[in-house]
Design a protein around this motif. Structure first.
Motif, PDB file in Angstrom:
ATOM      1  N   ALA A  58       4.515 -13.235   6.630  1.00 14.59           N
ATOM      2  CA  ALA A  58       5.080 -12.368   5.596  1.00 14.59           C
ATOM      3  C   ALA A  58       3.983 -11.832   4.683  1.00 14.59           C
ATOM      4  CB  ALA A  58       6.095 -13.150   4.761  1.00 14.59           C
ATOM      5  N   TYR A  59       4.246 -10.694   4.101  1.00 18.41           N
ATOM      6  CA  TYR A  59       3.354 -10.099   3.096  1.00 18.41           C
ATOM      7  C   TYR A  59       1.915  -9.973   3.591  1.00 18.41           C
ATOM      8  CZ  TYR A  59       7.473 -11.083   0.346  1.00 18.41           C
ATOM      9  OH  TYR A  59       8.768 -11.150  -0.096  1.00 18.41           O
ATOM     10  N   GLY A  60       1.775  -9.556   4.825  1.00 18.75           N
ATOM     11  CA  GLY A  60       0.454  -9.339   5.400  1.00 18.75           C
ATOM     12  C   GLY A  60      -0.241 -10.598   5.864  1.00 18.75           C
ATOM     13  N   GLY A  61       0.391 -11.738   5.732  1.00 19.65           N
ATOM     14  CA  GLY A  61      -0.201 -12.993   6.160  1.00 19.65           C
ATOM     15  C   GLY A  61      -1.329 -13.480   5.264  1.00 19.65           C
ATOM     16  N   TYR A  62      -1.441 -12.897   4.069  1.00 16.37           N
ATOM     17  CA  TYR A  62      -2.536 -13.250   3.162  1.00 16.37           C
ATOM     18  C   TYR A  62      -2.393 -14.637   2.552  1.00 16.37           C
ATOM     19  CZ  TYR A  62      -4.096  -8.425   3.410  1.00 16.37           C
ATOM     20  OH  TYR A  62      -4.550  -7.218   3.859  1.00 16.37           O
TER      21      TYR A  62
ATOM     22  N   ARG B 246       3.588  -8.241  12.741  1.00 20.58           N
ATOM     23  CA  ARG B 246       3.638  -7.063  13.625  1.00 20.58           C
ATOM     24  C   ARG B 246       4.539  -7.312  14.826  1.00 20.58           C
ATOM     25  NH1 ARG B 246      -1.926  -7.225  12.967  1.00 20.58           N
ATOM     26  NH2 ARG B 246      -2.137  -7.882  15.133  1.00 20.58           N
ATOM     27  N   ALA B 247       4.395  -8.459  15.458  1.00 21.10           N
ATOM     28  CA  ALA B 247       5.138  -8.742  16.691  1.00 21.10           C
ATOM     29  C   ALA B 247       6.611  -9.049  16.458  1.00 21.10           C
ATOM     30  CB  ALA B 247       4.491  -9.917  17.428  1.00 21.10           C
ATOM     31  N   LEU B 248       6.916  -9.748  15.388  1.00 20.64           N
ATOM     32  CA  LEU B 248       8.299 -10.171  15.144  1.00 20.64           C
ATOM     33  C   LEU B 248       9.056  -9.208  14.237  1.00 20.64           C
ATOM     34  CD1 LEU B 248      10.573 -12.280  15.351  1.00 20.64           C
ATOM     35  CD2 LEU B 248       9.526 -13.450  13.404  1.00 20.64           C
TER      36      LEU B 248
ATOM     37  N   ALA C 178       5.478  -0.770   7.312  1.00 22.00           N
ATOM     38  CA  ALA C 178       4.630  -1.771   6.663  1.00 22.00           C
ATOM     39  C   ALA C 178       4.353  -2.949   7.598  1.00 22.00           C
ATOM     40  CB  ALA C 178       5.277  -2.260   5.366  1.00 22.00           C
ATOM     41  N   ASN C 179       5.383  -3.423   8.290  1.00 24.93           N
ATOM     42  CA  ASN C 179       5.189  -4.534   9.221  1.00 24.93           C
ATOM     43  C   ASN C 179       4.288  -4.129  10.385  1.00 24.93           C
ATOM     44  OD1 ASN C 179       6.734  -6.529   7.915  1.00 24.93           O
ATOM     45  ND2 ASN C 179       8.616  -5.640   8.701  1.00 24.93           N
ATOM     46  N   GLY C 180       4.446  -2.911  10.865  1.00 25.38           N
ATOM     47  CA  GLY C 180       3.604  -2.434  11.955  1.00 25.38           C
ATOM     48  C   GLY C 180       2.145  -2.305  11.559  1.00 25.38           C
ATOM     49  N   ALA C 181       1.881  -2.079  10.287  1.00 21.93           N
ATOM     50  CA  ALA C 181       0.510  -1.931   9.788  1.00 21.93           C
ATOM     51  C   ALA C 181      -0.072  -3.254   9.270  1.00 21.93           C
ATOM     52  CB  ALA C 181       0.476  -0.896   8.668  1.00 21.93           C
ATOM     53  N   SER C 182       0.703  -4.310   9.305  1.00 21.60           N
ATOM     54  CA  SER C 182       0.270  -5.593   8.758  1.00 21.60           C
ATOM     55  C   SER C 182      -0.912  -6.161   9.520  1.00 21.60           C
ATOM     56  CB  SER C 182       1.429  -6.590   8.822  1.00 21.60           C
ATOM     57  OG  SER C 182       0.997  -7.872   8.424  1.00 21.60           O
ATOM     58  N   ARG C 183      -1.742  -6.895   8.820  1.00 21.56           N
ATOM     59  CA  ARG C 183      -2.846  -7.589   9.494  1.00 21.56           C
ATOM     60  C   ARG C 183      -2.356  -8.878  10.153  1.00 21.56           C
ATOM     61  NH1 ARG C 183      -6.520 -11.626   7.033  1.00 21.56           N
ATOM     62  NH2 ARG C 183      -5.210 -12.791   5.607  1.00 21.56           N
ATOM     63  N   SER C 184      -1.123  -9.287   9.843  1.00 24.58           N
ATOM     64  CA  SER C 184      -0.552 -10.506  10.413  1.00 24.58           C
ATOM     65  C   SER C 184       0.017 -10.218  11.804  1.00 24.58           C
ATOM     66  CB  SER C 184       0.565 -11.031   9.509  1.00 24.58           C
ATOM     67  OG  SER C 184       1.336 -12.002  10.179  1.00 24.58           O
ATOM     68  N   PRO C 185      -0.512 -10.848  12.850  1.00 24.81           N
ATOM     69  CA  PRO C 185       0.027 -10.627  14.190  1.00 24.81           C
ATOM     70  C   PRO C 185       1.493 -11.040  14.306  1.00 24.81           C
ATOM     71  CG  PRO C 185      -1.983 -11.988  14.291  1.00 24.81           C
ATOM     72  CD  PRO C 185      -1.647 -11.755  12.852  1.00 24.81           C
ATOM     73  N   VAL C 186       1.875 -12.092  13.600  1.00 29.94           N
ATOM     74  CA  VAL C 186       3.276 -12.541  13.634  1.00 29.94           C
ATOM     75  C   VAL C 186       4.176 -11.469  13.030  1.00 29.94           C
ATOM     76  CG1 VAL C 186       4.909 -14.291  12.819  1.00 29.94           C
ATOM     77  CG2 VAL C 186       2.605 -14.961  13.520  1.00 29.94           C
TER      78      VAL C 186
END
Length: 108
Positions: free
Chosen positions: A18-22, A86-88, A76-84
């Protein structure tokens, strides 16, 4: 989506998704508050879609806004640095946007 956000708000250690995985693990207090609001928005949106209640005009406006909100979320999810994320969450938010959009019609 609402259950996921509610779980984040309650302290579930899923920050990587969530929230870019930061914030892997438990989210900071500010993002936990954001998640509680998001959970309420998602729950209200789901109730609006599933209930079929409301005047046609109000229902159409509400579901149009919800659909746009979900479309922005998909971007936003598609542009996230978090692979989870983006994928989910990208496909989930796309599906939610489509459901909200299609539910605007009184035929659905």
């Amino acid at each position: 989506m609402g259950t996921f956000q509610l779980s984040l708000a309650a302290g579930a250690p899923w920050g990587r998704a969530a929230y870019g995985g930061y914030h892997p693990g438990v989210l900071p207090t500010r993002l936990r508050a954001v998640s509680s609001v998001a959970a309420a928005v998602y729950g209200t949106g789901a109730a609006l879609i599933l209930s079929g209640r409301g005047t046609p005009g109000a229902r159409t406006r509400g579901l149009t806004i919800l659909s746009a909100f979900m479309a922005v979320g998909a971007l936003a999810n598609g542009a996230s640095r978090s692979p989870v994320e983006r994928a989910l969450w990208t496909p989930v938010t796309i599906a939610a946007a489509v459901c909200a959009w299609r539910s605007r019609s009184p035929d659905h």
